[in-house]
Design a protein around this motif. Structure first.
Motif, PDB file in Angstrom:
ATOM      1  N   ALA A 153       0.851  -1.192   0.000  1.00 39.93           N
ATOM      2  CA  ALA A 153       0.000   0.000   0.000  1.00 39.93           C
ATOM      3  C   ALA A 153       0.882   1.236   0.000  1.00 39.93           C
ATOM      4  N   VAL A 154       0.318   2.341  -0.476  1.00 34.60           N
ATOM      5  CA  VAL A 154       0.989   3.634  -0.411  1.00 34.60           C
ATOM      6  C   VAL A 154       0.115   4.580   0.391  1.00 34.60           C
ATOM      7  N   LEU A 155       0.703   5.209   1.397  1.00 38.34           N
ATOM      8  CA  LEU A 155       0.007   6.142   2.276  1.00 38.34           C
ATOM      9  C   LEU A 155       0.668   7.502   2.132  1.00 38.34           C
ATOM     10  N   GLY A 156      -0.051   8.485   1.554  1.00 44.37           N
ATOM     11  CA  GLY A 156       0.534   9.793   1.290  1.00 44.37           C
ATOM     12  C   GLY A 156      -0.195  10.908   2.015  1.00 44.37           C
ATOM     13  N   PHE A 157       0.582  11.846   2.543  1.00 44.46           N
ATOM     14  CA  PHE A 157       0.046  13.003   3.261  1.00 44.46           C
ATOM     15  C   PHE A 157       0.224  14.256   2.411  1.00 44.46           C
ATOM     16  N   SER A 158      -0.879  14.903   2.054  1.00 49.49           N
ATOM     17  CA  SER A 158      -0.851  16.172   1.338  1.00 49.49           C
ATOM     18  C   SER A 158       0.014  16.066   0.079  1.00 49.49           C
ATOM     19  N   LEU A 159       1.196  16.647   0.065  1.00 44.72           N
ATOM     20  CA  LEU A 159       2.110  16.499  -1.071  1.00 44.72           C
ATOM     21  C   LEU A 159       2.287  15.029  -1.444  1.00 44.72           C
ATOM     22  N   GLY A 160       2.510  14.184  -0.455  1.00 45.36           N
ATOM     23  CA  GLY A 160       2.730  12.769  -0.708  1.00 45.36           C
ATOM     24  C   GLY A 160       1.521  12.053  -1.265  1.00 45.36           C
ATOM     25  N   ALA A 161       0.317  12.610  -1.054  1.00 42.87           N
ATOM     26  CA  ALA A 161      -0.897  11.978  -1.569  1.00 42.87           C
ATOM     27  C   ALA A 161      -0.900  11.956  -3.094  1.00 42.87           C
ATOM     28  N   ALA A 162      -0.353  13.017  -3.704  1.00 37.20           N
ATOM     29  CA  ALA A 162      -0.294  13.049  -5.168  1.00 37.20           C
ATOM     30  C   ALA A 162       0.565  11.904  -5.690  1.00 37.20           C
ATOM     31  N   TRP A 163       1.700  11.659  -5.033  1.00 40.19           N
ATOM     32  CA  TRP A 163       2.563  10.562  -5.481  1.00 40.19           C
ATOM     33  C   TRP A 163       1.951   9.202  -5.172  1.00 40.19           C
ATOM     34  N   ALA A 164       1.152   9.113  -4.138  1.00 39.50           N
ATOM     35  CA  ALA A 164       0.450   7.860  -3.864  1.00 39.50           C
ATOM     36  C   ALA A 164      -0.486   7.518  -5.019  1.00 39.50           C
ATOM     37  N   ALA A 165      -1.227   8.528  -5.489  1.00 38.07           N
ATOM     38  CA  ALA A 165      -2.151   8.298  -6.600  1.00 38.07           C
ATOM     39  C   ALA A 165      -1.399   7.970  -7.886  1.00 38.07           C
TER      40      ALA A 165
ATOM     41  N   ARG B  81      -1.380  -2.293  -4.138  1.00 37.17           N
ATOM     42  CA  ARG B  81      -2.690  -2.916  -3.936  1.00 37.17           C
ATOM     43  C   ARG B  81      -3.689  -1.965  -3.292  1.00 37.17           C
ATOM     44  N   ALA B  82      -3.196  -0.941  -2.582  1.00 37.07           N
ATOM     45  CA  ALA B  82      -4.080  -0.010  -1.888  1.00 37.07           C
ATOM     46  C   ALA B  82      -3.403   1.353  -1.814  1.00 37.07           C
ATOM     47  N   ALA B  83      -4.210   2.424  -1.876  1.00 38.22           N
ATOM     48  CA  ALA B  83      -3.684   3.783  -1.788  1.00 38.22           C
ATOM     49  C   ALA B  83      -4.521   4.577  -0.793  1.00 38.22           C
ATOM     50  N   VAL B  84      -3.840   5.219   0.151  1.00 35.35           N
ATOM     51  CA  VAL B  84      -4.506   6.068   1.140  1.00 35.35           C
ATOM     52  C   VAL B  84      -4.008   7.491   0.949  1.00 35.35           C
ATOM     53  N   VAL B  85      -4.944   8.424   0.747  1.00 33.99           N
ATOM     54  CA  VAL B  85      -4.580   9.826   0.549  1.00 33.99           C
ATOM     55  C   VAL B  85      -5.107  10.639   1.724  1.00 33.99           C
ATOM     56  N   MET B  86      -4.198  11.314   2.406  1.00 36.55           N
ATOM     57  CA  MET B  86      -4.531  12.167   3.539  1.00 36.55           C
ATOM     58  C   MET B  86      -4.540  13.621   3.072  1.00 36.55           C
ATOM     59  N   TYR B  87      -5.702  14.205   3.015  1.00 36.55           N
ATOM     60  CA  TYR B  87      -5.930  15.609   2.629  1.00 36.55           C
ATOM     61  C   TYR B  87      -5.032  16.060   1.479  1.00 36.55           C
ATOM     62  N   GLY B  88      -5.047  15.257   0.422  1.00 29.36           N
ATOM     63  CA  GLY B  88      -4.326  15.611  -0.799  1.00 29.36           C
ATOM     64  C   GLY B  88      -5.074  15.079  -2.002  1.00 29.36           C
TER      65      GLY B  88
ATOM     66  N   GLN C 119     -13.263  21.930   6.392  1.00 31.95           N
ATOM     67  CA  GLN C 119     -12.871  23.340   6.403  1.00 31.95           C
ATOM     68  C   GLN C 119     -11.459  23.537   5.861  1.00 31.95           C
ATOM     69  N   ASP C 120     -11.075  22.754   4.909  1.00 31.42           N
ATOM     70  CA  ASP C 120      -9.714  22.771   4.373  1.00 31.42           C
ATOM     71  C   ASP C 120      -9.612  23.761   3.217  1.00 31.42           C
ATOM     72  N   ASP C 121      -9.017  24.928   3.479  1.00 28.42           N
ATOM     73  CA  ASP C 121      -8.841  25.923   2.426  1.00 28.42           C
ATOM     74  C   ASP C 121      -7.769  25.512   1.418  1.00 28.42           C
ATOM     75  N   MET C 122      -6.866  24.636   1.829  1.00 29.36           N
ATOM     76  CA  MET C 122      -5.806  24.183   0.932  1.00 29.36           C
ATOM     77  C   MET C 122      -6.317  23.146  -0.068  1.00 29.36           C
ATOM     78  N   GLU C 123      -7.374  22.432   0.300  1.00 28.21           N
ATOM     79  CA  GLU C 123      -7.896  21.337  -0.533  1.00 28.21           C
ATOM     80  C   GLU C 123      -9.412  21.406  -0.550  1.00 28.21           C
ATOM     81  N   PRO C 124     -10.004  22.321  -1.342  1.00 28.86           N
ATOM     82  CA  PRO C 124     -11.454  22.483  -1.380  1.00 28.86           C
ATOM     83  C   PRO C 124     -12.167  21.187  -1.756  1.00 28.86           C
ATOM     84  N   LEU C 125     -13.356  21.034  -1.230  1.00 28.02           N
ATOM     85  CA  LEU C 125     -14.092  19.782  -1.430  1.00 28.02           C
ATOM     86  C   LEU C 125     -14.482  19.549  -2.880  1.00 28.02           C
ATOM     87  N   ASP C 126     -14.575  20.601  -3.682  1.00 25.29           N
ATOM     88  CA  ASP C 126     -14.888  20.402  -5.103  1.00 25.29           C
ATOM     89  C   ASP C 126     -13.819  19.535  -5.764  1.00 25.29           C
TER      90      ASP C 126
END
Length: 220
Positions: free
Chosen positions: A102-114, A125-132, A153-160
């Motif tokens: 699995a790949v677990l990425g935080f913010s910046l790291g979430a992009a590389w996880a995807a 086999r699995a990808a976890v993205v934390m606010y990214g 309420q994440d201004d850095m990562e809008p829900l859209d």
């Protein structure tokens, strides 16, 4: 810390007492490889996973947004991608690791996880993205299931953008579950940040461990 064989970068390795075990690649946020991410690896090892976290910024760290913005500009995407791929290959080759990881990425790291999930479908086999959220990616080559944790309420990562990424993953034929945490902001998982929310962080962690156990056991 270990040396990655191809990129020359360093990575932190944490292993459980009993192996072989499922593997998790941890990709840090834009602060660099700070002690929090070392702690993530240690917690994963305590939960029975082999965890490897590459230092994508090669020793550079900061604790301010201004510093992180500067660091981001100093480390090109090509180099980050090289290090992330080297770390994934190193984790997969570790004899203590059983099967795809699995790949677990935080913010910046979430992009590389995807990205890794689409570029290395045989390995992830699995990808976890934390606010990214990373949009515009074709997820159809992937074989991973996806889990995401985002702050309402994440201004850095809008829900859209979050919903757009979720739709793109689903359009690629992959299983995806995204959780949104009311009142949470960016970095709410990180206990060294003022945005840290302990209850939300613990719930996201429990959900992540359950997801990893299910996905990696199913792929064993």
């Amino acid at each position: 810390m270990i040396d990655l064989p191809n990129s020359g970068a360093r990575a932190y390795l944490a292993q459980p007492g009993t192996t072989p075990a499922p593997g998790v690649l941890v990709l840090h946020a834009w602060w660099g490889f700070t002690p929090f991410f070392e702690g993530v690896c240690d917690r994963l090892a305590q939960a029975g996973f082999v965890a490897l976290a590459p230092d994508l910024y090669e020793g550079d760290t900061t604790d301010t947004i201004e510093g992180a913005e500067a660091l981001r500009g100093q480390h090109p995407n090509e180099r980050l991608d090289e290090i992330a791929n080297d770390a994934l290959s190193t984790l997969r080759a570790n004899p203590a690791v059983s099967g795809p990881v699995a790949v677990l990425g935080f913010s910046l790291g979430a992009a590389w996880a995807a990205v890794l999930a689409t570029e290395r479908p045989e390995d992830v086999r699995a990808a976890v993205v934390m606010y990214g959220a990373y949009t515009g990616l074709d997820h159809s080559p992937a074989r991973a299931a996806y889990l995401g944790h985002f702050g309402e309420q994440d201004d850095m990562e809008p829900l859209d953008g979050v919903r757009e990424m979720e739709s793109e993953i689903r359009a690629g034929g992959r299983d995806v579950t995204f959780y949104v945490y009311p009142e949470a902001q960016h970095w709410f998982m990180e206990n060294d940040r003022p945005e840290y929310r302990p209850a939300d962080a613990e719930l996201a962690w429990e959900r992540t461990l359950a997801f990893l156990a299910q996905q990696l056991e199913a792929g064993a």
